[in-house]
Design an enzyme around this catalytic site. Sequence first.
Site, PDB file in Angstrom:
ATOM      1  N   TYR A  84       0.867  -1.315   0.069  1.00 14.88           N
ATOM      2  CA  TYR A  84       0.034  -0.108  -0.018  1.00 14.88           C
ATOM      3  C   TYR A  84       0.930   1.129  -0.028  1.00 14.88           C
ATOM      4  CZ  TYR A  84      -3.311  -3.526   2.029  1.00 14.88           C
ATOM      5  OH  TYR A  84      -3.817  -4.465   2.268  1.00 14.88           O
ATOM      6  N   GLN A  86     -14.242   5.465   2.757  1.00 10.97           N
ATOM      7  CA  GLN A  86     -14.026   4.327   3.854  1.00 10.97           C
ATOM      8  C   GLN A  86     -14.566   4.978   5.246  1.00 10.97           C
ATOM      9  OE1 GLN A  86      -9.694   3.531   3.870  1.00 10.97           O
ATOM     10  NE2 GLN A  86     -10.023   1.611   2.995  1.00 10.97           N
ATOM     11  N   ASP A 119     -12.776  -5.588   3.325  1.00 10.78           N
ATOM     12  CA  ASP A 119     -12.757  -5.995   1.777  1.00 10.78           C
ATOM     13  C   ASP A 119     -13.423  -7.027   1.330  1.00 10.78           C
ATOM     14  OD1 ASP A 119     -11.414  -3.490   1.972  1.00 10.78           O
ATOM     15  OD2 ASP A 119      -9.616  -4.208   0.948  1.00 10.78           O
ATOM     16  N   TRP A 174     -10.001 -10.255   5.377  1.00 12.01           N
ATOM     17  CA  TRP A 174     -11.125 -10.205   6.298  1.00 12.01           C
ATOM     18  C   TRP A 174     -12.359 -11.216   6.243  1.00 12.01           C
ATOM     19  CZ3 TRP A 174     -11.819  -5.911   9.291  1.00 12.01           C
ATOM     20  CH2 TRP A 174     -10.833  -4.804   9.046  1.00 12.01           C
ATOM     21  N   GLU A 194      -0.298  -7.174   9.194  1.00 11.53           N
ATOM     22  CA  GLU A 194      -1.597  -6.439   9.020  1.00 11.53           C
ATOM     23  C   GLU A 194      -2.819  -7.370   9.646  1.00 11.53           C
ATOM     24  OE1 GLU A 194      -2.009  -6.472   4.892  1.00 11.53           O
ATOM     25  OE2 GLU A 194      -4.082  -5.231   4.734  1.00 11.53           O
TER      26      GLU A 194
HETATM   27  C1  DGY Z   1      -6.552  -2.939  -1.212  1.00  8.81           C
HETATM   28  O1  DGY Z   1      -6.159  -2.710  -2.148  1.00  8.81           O
HETATM   29  O2  DGY Z   1      -6.722  -4.334  -0.782  1.00  8.81           O
HETATM   30  C2  DGY Z   1      -7.013  -2.186  -0.291  1.00  8.81           C
HETATM   31  O3  DGY Z   1      -7.471  -2.407   0.854  1.00  8.81           O
HETATM   32  C3  DGY Z   1      -8.262  -1.447  -1.001  1.00  8.81           C
HETATM   33  O4  DGY Z   1      -8.596  -0.410  -0.159  1.00  8.81           O
END
Ligand code: DGY
Length: 428
Positions: A27, A107, A165, A350, A393
């Site tokens: 990210y 979000q 997600d 998730w 994470e």
């Molecule tokens: C991803 O790309 O997995 C992000 O969490 C999207 O926001």
Amino acid sequence: MNLLQKSFEVLDKNWFGKYTIPANGLYPFQWNWDSGFIALGWLHYKPERALVEMETLFSGQWKNGFLPHILFHDYQKHSTYFPSADYWDSSASPFASDVVRSSGITQPPVHGIILEAMYNRRLDVGRIEKLYDQTVDYHQWLYANKAYKDTGLMAIWHNWESGMDNSVIWDDVFSRIPQKILDRIEFSRKDVNQVENSAETRPKNSDYKGYLYLLNELKDRQFQNVGSDYPFQVLEPVFNTILIQASRSLIRLGKKLNRDVSTLEQQLQMTESHFDHYFWSAGDHLYYPFDVVLQEKIYKKYIGNYFPIYASLPDLDRVKGLLRHIDLDLLQMFPSVTPGEIGFEPKNYWRGPVWINMNWMIWKGLKIYKLNKVADRLKESTLDLVQRNGFYEYFNPFKNETSNAGYGGADFSWTAALVIDFIKDDKE
Ligand code: DGY
């Protein structure tokens, strides 16, 4: 080195000069609710950065008040993320920011909560005031665009907007999108090259087809006014609980800043008064999302079943009943999806793992009820997960999983930031 020092190191490492990336490679830009949680960590360590983090986030606010979920700062320099700034193409909206390119979805709106924490720690009031007005504009955009009828409950239009997600709660919604439409979607993912064991820990390619289908549908609609033919419209308890909590913060803070908070109060009242009708199932003694398209609840067992604890929405008896659904001997509280639910996967993002931000919010809620024993247990097991596995994470929800129980991005910023708050909170 102790856990606190290590948390500081993670934040320093992910600080990009005016914002903090969630995780290197995976990210590489600024994420919306991540920034909120990350700012809470900075507050205890380098408070000026908390302000800058939020100011940079709001520098990407659109002209209509909307606040995107990703800001693609310096997008030419970072090529490890898909869907890219070009793929999103925020210029599809006439309201998009001229300052920074972005996604076109939002979000969970945590910002009011963060601003109140900044004010309470006596950061520069002038700068907080500016952020306050920007946050109120964002809430007004939410109520004008995403509220379902006159309920004051926000509809989610894309699974990424929920933050959760690939939760099982979206499975049936996605299954209604015709396969032949999904099969036309072409893409090349990058996330799978950034983490270990991505086949077990990240969403599947078939999931991404749905995500990108929705992204393109939203782009065609200029990222607003989705209309009744749009297939993904879900009211969801986590998003709406956070909205309530943030609205309360904005009302308290607004009074201190001499703002007129009557509109915020009316909106909050509307949201709170419809919450139980749409989400609470007395029969199951759990909260569930509500699918606007089908006009029925989504009866899946996941963290949203309990999450309203964060905003003290259930009364104490109800909370005690909610907690009886969790097997404390077997589980780290609170898994993103409950074991036994169809589609539960203990390592997959998730779909089962424990997330530090969710534990942190529920911990805050439990303390308000003075359920100190269970709150302390939640705090201890959360810190223990990070201590044993590192600043991952997300984490395996089973207590007996002793090795390799951390997954996804390593040195994940909100894990570090909230570890700091868990440790510091009781002492300050
Ligand atoms: C991803 O790309 O997995 C992000 O969490 C999207 O926001």
